[in-house]
Design a protein around this motif. Structure first.
Motif, mmCIF file in Angstrom:
data_model
loop_
_atom_site.group_PDB
_atom_site.id
_atom_site.type_symbol
_atom_site.label_atom_id
_atom_site.label_comp_id
_atom_site.label_asym_id
_atom_site.label_seq_id
_atom_site.Cartn_x
_atom_site.Cartn_y
_atom_site.Cartn_z
ATOM 1 N N HIS A 1 -13.690 12.340 -1.718
ATOM 2 C CA HIS A 1 -13.034 11.044 -1.881
ATOM 3 C C HIS A 1 -12.893 10.278 -0.575
ATOM 4 C CE1 HIS A 1 -9.452 12.957 -0.204
ATOM 5 N NE2 HIS A 1 -9.599 13.923 -1.089
ATOM 6 N N GLY A 2 -13.219 10.904 0.534
ATOM 7 C CA GLY A 2 -13.135 10.231 1.821
ATOM 8 C C GLY A 2 -11.704 10.137 2.322
ATOM 9 N N MET A 3 -11.543 9.593 3.514
ATOM 10 C CA MET A 3 -10.226 9.412 4.108
ATOM 11 C C MET A 3 -10.013 7.926 4.388
ATOM 12 S SD MET A 3 -9.892 12.569 6.787
ATOM 13 C CE MET A 3 -11.543 12.360 7.461
ATOM 14 N N ILE A 4 -8.875 7.417 3.978
ATOM 15 C CA ILE A 4 -8.543 6.022 4.216
ATOM 16 C C ILE A 4 -7.218 5.965 4.960
ATOM 17 C CG2 ILE A 4 -7.974 3.806 3.149
ATOM 18 C CD1 ILE A 4 -9.749 4.583 0.814
ATOM 19 N N GLY A 5 -7.185 5.241 6.054
ATOM 20 C CA GLY A 5 -5.963 5.116 6.825
ATOM 21 C C GLY A 5 -6.127 4.030 7.868
ATOM 22 N N ARG A 6 -5.108 3.847 8.674
ATOM 23 C CA ARG A 6 -5.179 2.859 9.752
ATOM 24 C C ARG A 6 -5.675 3.536 11.017
ATOM 25 N NH1 ARG A 6 -0.889 -0.674 13.238
ATOM 26 N NH2 ARG A 6 -0.336 1.406 13.996
ATOM 27 N N VAL B 1 -16.546 -3.750 8.177
ATOM 28 C CA VAL B 1 -16.780 -2.308 8.232
ATOM 29 C C VAL B 1 -17.556 -1.970 9.498
ATOM 30 C CG1 VAL B 1 -17.882 -0.347 7.101
ATOM 31 C CG2 VAL B 1 -16.765 -2.099 5.725
ATOM 32 N N VAL C 1 -5.408 -4.642 6.012
ATOM 33 C CA VAL C 1 -6.777 -5.100 6.265
ATOM 34 C C VAL C 1 -6.784 -6.626 6.286
ATOM 35 C CG1 VAL C 1 -9.111 -5.176 5.334
ATOM 36 C CG2 VAL C 1 -7.792 -3.055 5.203
ATOM 37 N N TRP D 1 -12.486 16.960 1.444
ATOM 38 C CA TRP D 1 -12.214 15.585 1.886
ATOM 39 C C TRP D 1 -13.370 14.662 1.519
ATOM 40 C CZ3 TRP D 1 -10.451 16.684 7.618
ATOM 41 C CH2 TRP D 1 -9.226 17.359 7.592
#
Length: 231
Positions: free
Chosen positions: A96-101, A12, A7, A93
């Motif tokens: 906690h959500g999804m975090i990635g590129r 956002v 990042v 999911w």
């Protein structure tokens, strides 16, 4: 260079559509669509949402969305695992959500620059080699765990339609010659293999089903490979 994965600005960008858009695509039983109303009391206001179809607006398909024939859902799970144990739901999911590129591959922009713009109402299939060509053109190196965001331009076109034009699309999400046509991901097994080999974590698109439409039963339904088999 691994630093390209980091990042840099912290900006956002919300990719969600409004909750009431584009409902008319999903058949007559959702004709009324999402409705929000507020009940007003003497000293209070209470919000209600009626007829909110979860596949309207922006959404992720959960792993219990599609079954692979007699073999079951992802991981070989059967109906009881889903209905009685609550496995594979999207809420797993969402906690906690999804975090990635996220890697945006702008197919519509690329094709327009080539002088062959995509027609939003015609079937155009995007396979693995085409995705690689797009990434190379944008000077992006795909790496394990990437989330591919595929822009076909379909949503931009859909937003230009008036209510009558959108109403004509109601109930047309089905296979066959009279089904809705639009650009999207290729449905061949080789394309699913390309996604697996490149260890792509997830894919999303600005069309209605990720895949090119209409679905050709002779080729198959990529949802079964990507959701039920590859997760």
């Amino acid at each position: 260079h691994r630093d390209e994965l980091l990042v840099r600005t912290g900006k956002v960008i919300n990719l969600d559509l409004p909750l009431n858009f584009p409902f008319p695509l999903y058949g007559g039983f959702r004709a009324a669509g999402y409705r929000h109303h507020i009940e007003i009391g003497r000293g209070s206001r209470d919000d209600y949402v009626d007829n909110l179809a979860m596949q309207g607006s922006s959404q992720w398909d959960s792993l219990r969305h599609i079954r692979f024939r007699e073999f079951g859902y992802y991981g070989g799970r059967q109906d009881a695992d889903l209905d009685e144990k609550g496995e594979l739901g999207i809420e797993q999911w969402a906690r906690h959500g999804m975090i990635g590129r996220g890697v945006l591959l702008d197919v519509a922009g690329y094709m327009e620059r080539q002088g062959t713009p995509l027609a939003p109402t015609k079937r155009f299939t995007i396979d693995g080699p085409f995705l690689e060509k797009m990434a190379n053109a944008q000077k992006v190196n795909l790496v394990s765990g990437d989330i591919i965001l595929l822009r076909t331009g379909w949503l931009t076109w859909y937003k230009t339609l008036d209510e009558t034009g959108r109403e004509k699309l109601r109930g047309t999400l089905h296979p066959g010659e009279d089904g809705m046509a639009c650009p999207g991901l290729d449905a061949q097994q080789a394309t699913a293999a390309w996604i697996w080999d490149h260890q792509i974590a997830a894919m999303a698109s600005d069309n209605v089903a990720l895949e090119a439409l209409p679905v050709d039963p002779a080729v198959g339904f990529q949802h079964r490979r990507l959701i039920a088999l590859q997760g």
